[in-house]
Design a protein around this motif. Structure first.
Motif, PDB file in Angstrom:
ATOM      1  N   ALA A   1       0.825  -1.215   0.000  1.00 33.39           N
ATOM      2  CA  ALA A   1       0.000   0.000   0.000  1.00 33.39           C
ATOM      3  C   ALA A   1       0.854   1.259   0.000  1.00 33.39           C
ATOM      4  CB  ALA A   1      -0.942   0.004   1.209  1.00 33.39           C
ATOM      5  N   THR A   2       2.048   1.154   0.563  1.00 34.66           N
ATOM      6  CA  THR A   2       2.935   2.317   0.615  1.00 34.66           C
ATOM      7  C   THR A   2       3.939   2.334  -0.523  1.00 34.66           C
ATOM      8  OG1 THR A   2       4.444   1.148   2.118  1.00 34.66           O
ATOM      9  CG2 THR A   2       2.741   2.560   3.119  1.00 34.66           C
ATOM     10  N   GLY A   3       3.961   1.276  -1.335  1.00 39.43           N
ATOM     11  CA  GLY A   3       4.886   1.221  -2.456  1.00 39.43           C
ATOM     12  C   GLY A   3       6.340   1.114  -2.045  1.00 39.43           C
ATOM     13  N   GLN A   4       6.594   0.514  -0.889  1.00 36.21           N
ATOM     14  CA  GLN A   4       7.959   0.457  -0.353  1.00 36.21           C
ATOM     15  C   GLN A   4       8.880  -0.495  -1.096  1.00 36.21           C
ATOM     16  OE1 GLN A   4       9.392   2.527   2.057  1.00 36.21           O
ATOM     17  NE2 GLN A   4       7.544   3.545   1.369  1.00 36.21           N
ATOM     18  N   ASN A   5       8.341  -1.401  -1.889  1.00 41.88           N
ATOM     19  CA  ASN A   5       9.196  -2.276  -2.691  1.00 41.88           C
ATOM     20  C   ASN A   5       9.359  -1.631  -4.059  1.00 41.88           C
ATOM     21  OD1 ASN A   5      10.298  -4.255  -4.384  1.00 41.88           O
ATOM     22  ND2 ASN A   5       9.316  -5.916  -3.238  1.00 41.88           N
ATOM     23  N   PRO A   6      10.554  -1.104  -4.357  1.00 45.04           N
ATOM     24  CA  PRO A   6      10.729  -0.365  -5.609  1.00 45.04           C
ATOM     25  C   PRO A   6      10.545  -1.237  -6.850  1.00 45.04           C
ATOM     26  CG  PRO A   6      12.830  -0.568  -4.435  1.00 45.04           C
ATOM     27  CD  PRO A   6      11.758  -1.115  -3.539  1.00 45.04           C
ATOM     28  N   ARG A   7      10.744  -2.537  -6.719  1.00 41.49           N
ATOM     29  CA  ARG A   7      10.535  -3.416  -7.873  1.00 41.49           C
ATOM     30  C   ARG A   7       9.055  -3.626  -8.182  1.00 41.49           C
ATOM     31  NH1 ARG A   7      11.328  -8.297  -7.370  1.00 41.49           N
ATOM     32  NH2 ARG A   7      11.483  -8.433  -5.130  1.00 41.49           N
ATOM     33  N   LYS A   8       8.227  -3.512  -7.164  1.00 44.95           N
ATOM     34  CA  LYS A   8       6.809  -3.805  -7.357  1.00 44.95           C
ATOM     35  C   LYS A   8       5.928  -2.563  -7.357  1.00 44.95           C
ATOM     36  CE  LYS A   8       7.122  -8.386  -5.263  1.00 44.95           C
ATOM     37  NZ  LYS A   8       6.620  -9.234  -4.180  1.00 44.95           N
ATOM     38  N   GLY A   9       6.334  -1.521  -6.642  1.00 41.37           N
ATOM     39  CA  GLY A   9       5.505  -0.330  -6.545  1.00 41.37           C
ATOM     40  C   GLY A   9       4.297  -0.567  -5.662  1.00 41.37           C
ATOM     41  N   VAL A  10       3.212   0.149  -5.933  1.00 43.99           N
ATOM     42  CA  VAL A  10       1.980   0.028  -5.147  1.00 43.99           C
ATOM     43  C   VAL A  10       1.207  -1.192  -5.642  1.00 43.99           C
ATOM     44  CG1 VAL A  10      -0.200   1.133  -4.523  1.00 43.99           C
ATOM     45  CG2 VAL A  10       1.889   2.504  -4.670  1.00 43.99           C
ATOM     46  N   THR A  11       1.060  -2.172  -4.766  1.00 37.73           N
ATOM     47  CA  THR A  11       0.387  -3.425  -5.132  1.00 37.73           C
ATOM     48  C   THR A  11      -0.855  -3.701  -4.303  1.00 37.73           C
ATOM     49  OG1 THR A  11       1.793  -4.640  -3.581  1.00 37.73           O
ATOM     50  CG2 THR A  11       2.553  -4.495  -5.895  1.00 37.73           C
ATOM     51  N   HIS A  12      -1.062  -2.934  -3.237  1.00 35.68           N
ATOM     52  CA  HIS A  12      -2.196  -3.148  -2.341  1.00 35.68           C
ATOM     53  C   HIS A  12      -2.850  -1.809  -2.027  1.00 35.68           C
ATOM     54  CE1 HIS A  12       0.108  -6.838  -1.692  1.00 35.68           C
ATOM     55  NE2 HIS A  12      -0.963  -7.367  -1.137  1.00 35.68           N
ATOM     56  N   THR A  13      -4.037  -1.893  -1.442  1.00 37.26           N
ATOM     57  CA  THR A  13      -4.745  -0.704  -0.970  1.00 37.26           C
ATOM     58  C   THR A  13      -4.830  -0.760   0.547  1.00 37.26           C
ATOM     59  OG1 THR A  13      -6.916  -1.769  -0.976  1.00 37.26           O
ATOM     60  CG2 THR A  13      -6.182  -0.735  -3.061  1.00 37.26           C
ATOM     61  N   TRP A  14      -5.227   0.366   1.149  1.00 33.58           N
ATOM     62  CA  TRP A  14      -5.434   0.354   2.601  1.00 33.58           C
ATOM     63  C   TRP A  14      -6.628  -0.510   2.963  1.00 33.58           C
ATOM     64  CZ3 TRP A  14      -1.634   1.173   5.628  1.00 33.58           C
ATOM     65  CH2 TRP A  14      -0.581   1.962   5.192  1.00 33.58           C
ATOM     66  N   GLU A  15      -7.540  -0.707   2.041  1.00 34.05           N
ATOM     67  CA  GLU A  15      -8.649  -1.644   2.279  1.00 34.05           C
ATOM     68  C   GLU A  15      -8.111  -3.073   2.354  1.00 34.05           C
ATOM     69  OE1 GLU A  15      -8.819   0.874  -0.010  1.00 34.05           O
ATOM     70  OE2 GLU A  15     -10.196   2.120   1.149  1.00 34.05           O
TER      71      GLU A  15
ATOM     72  N   VAL B   1      -5.202  -3.839   3.565  1.00 35.13           N
ATOM     73  CA  VAL B   1      -4.610  -3.891   4.908  1.00 35.13           C
ATOM     74  C   VAL B   1      -5.712  -4.152   5.936  1.00 35.13           C
ATOM     75  CG1 VAL B   1      -3.333  -2.610   6.677  1.00 35.13           C
ATOM     76  CG2 VAL B   1      -2.677  -2.397   4.255  1.00 35.13           C
ATOM     77  N   GLN B   2      -6.831  -3.448   5.801  1.00 40.13           N
ATOM     78  CA  GLN B   2      -7.950  -3.663   6.731  1.00 40.13           C
ATOM     79  C   GLN B   2      -8.405  -5.118   6.703  1.00 40.13           C
ATOM     80  OE1 GLN B   2     -11.018  -0.859   5.668  1.00 40.13           O
ATOM     81  NE2 GLN B   2      -9.644   0.894   5.924  1.00 40.13           N
ATOM     82  N   GLY B   3      -8.544  -5.662   5.522  1.00 40.36           N
ATOM     83  CA  GLY B   3      -8.971  -7.059   5.396  1.00 40.36           C
ATOM     84  C   GLY B   3      -7.980  -8.012   6.036  1.00 40.36           C
ATOM     85  N   GLU B   4      -6.689  -7.746   5.829  1.00 34.69           N
ATOM     86  CA  GLU B   4      -5.673  -8.607   6.432  1.00 34.69           C
ATOM     87  C   GLU B   4      -5.692  -8.501   7.955  1.00 34.69           C
ATOM     88  OE1 GLU B   4      -4.272 -10.896   4.864  1.00 34.69           O
ATOM     89  OE2 GLU B   4      -4.452 -10.247   2.780  1.00 34.69           O
ATOM     90  N   LEU B   5      -5.918  -7.302   8.478  1.00 40.55           N
ATOM     91  CA  LEU B   5      -6.035  -7.149   9.934  1.00 40.55           C
ATOM     92  C   LEU B   5      -7.241  -7.926  10.466  1.00 40.55           C
ATOM     93  CD1 LEU B   5      -5.082  -3.393  10.308  1.00 40.55           C
ATOM     94  CD2 LEU B   5      -3.807  -5.353  11.225  1.00 40.55           C
TER      95      LEU B   5
END
Length: 115
Positions: A57-71, A73-77
């Protein structure tokens, strides 16, 4: 969500946890202490999925970029919470009572350290 919907969901929580536990028990491949440990370890897997979603969601993996949403993250929590409650139910049929007593104790803790 209305207050009634929230109340209905809260009332359904433990019957739903029991239903999920029953379904998992019917398909459990490992019995006894090993099965209990594996069910608890499943929680670590779910927490890892939260971390993966936050990184995505934060795009912290430079190879992958943004791959998830904050929604996501909510689902995973939510999956972490459900998995924890099912693991607790695996340890004791009194999971609801254990959880509610623990929650009451946590709620009573002060938010700041004693002076």
């Amino acid at each position: 969500m209305s207050d009634q919907d929230t109340a209905d969901t809260a009332a359904d929580l433990w019957p739903t946890i029991d239903e999920l536990w029953d379904r998992l028990e019917a398909t459990r491949k490992h019995a006894g202490p090993e099965g209990v440990l594996l069910r608890i370890l499943k929680l670590s897997e779910e927490v890892g999925e939260v971390a993966e979603a936050v990184i995505g969601a934060t795009g912290q993996n430079p190879r992958k970029g943004v791959t998830h949403t904050w929604e996501d993250v909510q689902g995973e929590l939510c999956d972490v919470a459900i998995t924890a409650l099912v693991a607790l139910r695996t340890l004791t049929p009194e999971a609801r009572e254990v959880f509610e007593a623990h929650l009451k104790g946590v709620r009573a803790r002060p938010l700041t350290p004693p002076a």
